[in-house]
Design an enzyme around this catalytic site. Structure first.
Site, short mmCIF file in Angstrom:
data_model
loop_
_atom_site.label_atom_id
_atom_site.label_comp_id
_atom_site.label_asym_id
_atom_site.label_seq_id
_atom_site.Cartn_x
_atom_site.Cartn_y
_atom_site.Cartn_z
N TYR A 105 0.84 -1.20 0.00
CA TYR A 105 0.00 0.00 0.00
C TYR A 105 0.86 1.25 0.00
CZ TYR A 105 0.74 0.91 5.02
OH TYR A 105 1.29 1.21 6.25
N CYS A 106 0.25 2.35 -0.44
CA CYS A 106 0.89 3.66 -0.37
C CYS A 106 -0.09 4.61 0.28
CB CYS A 106 1.41 4.13 -1.72
SG CYS A 106 0.22 4.24 -3.05
N TRP A 107 -0.43 5.69 -0.36
CA TRP A 107 -1.32 6.65 0.28
C TRP A 107 -2.70 6.47 -0.26
CZ3 TRP A 107 -2.45 12.24 -0.90
CH2 TRP A 107 -3.15 12.83 0.15
#
Length: 137
Positions: A105-107
């Protein structure tokens, strides 16, 4: 001998909203946060490891470039992310079996997480991307 594209199975990243059902945290071998070290330090999913695809300085530079010219910003981001992913592969994935199941995941946009997930999937890992990143709805 390669199978024709129409019959060859593609290993594509799975999009998911669920990070809590698996072996490590919900069936996954590891939860990977690909955001910058500063973003990770500010907040992250409990148990996640930080394999940033951009440094804090690189993210700032890409953002400034993107604000001026989207195309140039995307090229710069791709160059830096590609180099950083190569280092991540050497450091963290050399000894992993094909059964290794990373959740990435990232943002919120998913470009950083999808970058790593795409490469891992092309290698043969069954990677998943957390939809919506770490933001709370």
């Amino acid at each position: 001998q390669h199978a024709p594209p129409s019959t060859r199975q593609r290993n594509v990243p799975v999009q998911t909203n669920d990070w809590q059902h698996g072996a490590h945290v919900g069936g996954y071998s590891v939860v990977i946060d690909v955001r910058t070290p500063a973003e990770y330090a500010e907040d992250h999913i409990p148990g996640a490891v930080n394999f940033p695809v951009l440094t804090d300085a690189q993210r700032h530079e890409v953002g400034l470039t993107y604000a001026t010219t989207h195309f140039e910003g995307r090229k710069l981001g791709a160059q830096q992310i590609s180099a950083n992913i190569a280092a991540i592969l050497q450091t963290h994935f050399t000894d992993k079996p094909s059964s290794y199941l990373p959740l990435i995941y990232c943002w919120r946009g998913g470009q950083r997480s999808n970058s790593l997930a795409h490469i891992l999937s092309e290698i043969g890992f069954r990677s998943s991307v957390l939809c919506g990143g770490d933001r709370e709805d």
